[in-house]
Scaffold this active site. Sequence first.
Site, short mmCIF file in Angstrom:
data_model
loop_
_atom_site.label_atom_id
_atom_site.label_comp_id
_atom_site.label_asym_id
_atom_site.label_seq_id
_atom_site.Cartn_x
_atom_site.Cartn_y
_atom_site.Cartn_z
N THR A 1 3.76 -1.39 1.89
CA THR A 1 2.39 -1.60 1.45
C THR A 1 1.56 -1.89 2.71
OG1 THR A 1 2.57 -4.01 1.22
CG2 THR A 1 3.21 -2.69 -0.68
N CYS A 2 0.26 -1.75 2.59
CA CYS A 2 -0.59 -2.03 3.75
C CYS A 2 -1.05 -3.47 3.69
CB CYS A 2 -1.80 -1.12 3.77
SG CYS A 2 -1.36 0.58 3.68
N ASP A 3 -0.16 -4.38 3.40
CA ASP A 3 -0.55 -5.76 3.20
C ASP A 3 0.28 -6.62 4.14
OD1 ASP A 3 -0.73 -8.44 2.16
OD2 ASP A 3 -1.53 -7.56 0.33
#
Length: 679
Positions: free
Chosen positions: A545-547
Amino acid sequence: MNYWRAIHFAFNAFFAHTSRLFIGIEQDQLPMTLPAETMDTLAPQDEQIWDFNDSANLYGVRDWGADYFDINSAGEAIIRVPNGSGTIEVPIIEVVEAMRLRGLEMPAVLRVENLLDHRISAINEAFANAIASAGYNNEYRGVFPIKVNQQCHVVEEIADYGARYHHGLEAGSKAELIIALTQLKDRHSLIICNGYKDQEFIELGLYARKMGINCFFVLETLGELDIIIERSEALGIEPAIGARIRLSSMVEGHWNEDSGDRSIFGLSTDSLLCVVDKLRAHNMLHCMQMLHCHLGSQIPNIRNIRSGVLEACRYYTGLVAEGAAMGYIDLGGGLAVDYEGRRTNETHSMNYGLNEYCANIIETLQESLDSEDVPHPVVITESGRALVAYSSMLLFNILDVRDHKPGKLPETIPDEGHDLIHNLRAVLDAVELKNLQECYNDALYYRDEVREQFHRGQASLRERATAENLGLAIFEKISALLPAAKRVSAELDDLPALLADIYYGNFSLFQSLPDIWAIDQIFPVMPIHRLNEEPTRQAVLADITCDCDGKIDHFCYEGDIHRTLPLHPLNDEGEYYLGVFLVGAYQETLGDLHNLFGDTNVVSVHVNEDGSFDFRREFHGDSIADVLSYVEYEPKNMLEQFRRNAEQAVRDGRISVAMRQEMLQAFRASLYGYTFFER
Ligand SMILES: *Cc1c(COP(=O)(O)O)cnc(C)c1O
């Protein structure tokens, strides 16, 4: 096959070992004199080749694995299925290979039916033994709380296999009650209804009783009682009622607010007496049959369990004295899982075993009730976590690694070079055990000063890169000396974690391991192969995820919590697979669609006597079209929109018709493909 693999691993182990030595010699950055302890850890360990036992000790699999997991001599993580007097061993990597042949790519959840069955047996038999050896005068009935893992196959297996022990189900909502009513076939099993109940819920439960199902309503609030009384009188069906009390015994661990005066669940003592009075007024005191309490989940300290049970007994005795029928005592969940394998009373561990848990409960009940001459009730527990955690693991491959090694350092720095860079070079040469903090401070200062000058146009791009490389080289050198240092500041203590490699795993933390994000849960993580090689890298795990919260940077091994995990460098031999273990409880349905990564592939295997395994269930995870429709997009329209755009491009002469076809093909393949990374 295994023979070749063994040779392959022996080779790898050899090369991993030599390449480490090689780096050690080549880098030539080590100070000339090192304290004796450091020498030991850095010195070549000539004849000692790393093997699977070293890996087993490092990752602690024999501590947290409860004998269900281990490593074989080929360096592969195995599932060990108890089978009568012996065990059957299955290398997890073989299951992964079999999955991939069936089009089930990583990431995937692997469930092992036999392990779930074994847990059901273990809990029921441990209670039966405790009851027999104490001479307790009644029996045990387990119920599985559906909220812990609602997946159809899991509940079905518990209902089917558990029937031999009359293991029942606990429902906390109408949806869960509907599951329980349709899955349980054994008439001696119980259904326990917790949670807030509306009229529909109550009618369903009453009809179930009429059909001969032993279904209990546990009162969470006073308000529910009025509906129960009203509906049961209207339908002419007698309910079986339990009262959930709020224990004041406090527990340690994460869920300590499930008990105590401020708990949002359960009746106060005063409300409990109102229940008794109201039932008596309606001539229904004989319907009051159960006392219920739940101290919280994952209770790490056995002392808390004992004191909770003792308090519950006092309530039970009090209700008997009030004239309630009673006959059942439900002690809720709380039986812990030792995720850390440390056997302590820390949050993710436990300081007791299953037999001790059962013996403690039975003996406490017996002593307390005997002293008041109260007949022994049926004992119910609602273990969820301890029943299902072991049977599932999350498997994924590593997509990429980012290391924090410094780039090439200049041999010499020209005299006219930047002053600050000269200073950094001098710091690098000066690092020794007695000035670690000083060198760290200096390196940070000079490096940041160069960055500042770069900002103002006074240092070039290349100067900045050199300064950053020198900074990293200094940090690396300091970090290597830290184990020998006596006292270390917090920032130096963090240094190894900051220098650790980042391993990018093909999974979403939010989808598959939500409790790591939500409550800092610790799960055991271990490679499932190459375990005859020494893991030479220190890593944190990042998901796709881009988190920035999508990472795992707390691990328990060698008896301690660490911020990095030792892993193997990637090689050209193929994928590198990791397993996250003991994830059968709470993870599957709490997960969300962050970044629109959907459900993973899931397989349930059953291991046969001869070590072969059957794929009992396969569930292909969400496609991109699936997750898009969850957030209200219409995949068919999206395909149509893309087609129109492509057609327009053909008309405008930007692409050929053949290319249009190719593009549509690619779009369709993505839309109906897996949401995770596909190779
Ligand atoms: C969550 C819950 C359980 C399960 O607890 P575990 O610690 O997973 O065994 C049992 N009973 C009730 C009422 C619960 O809310």
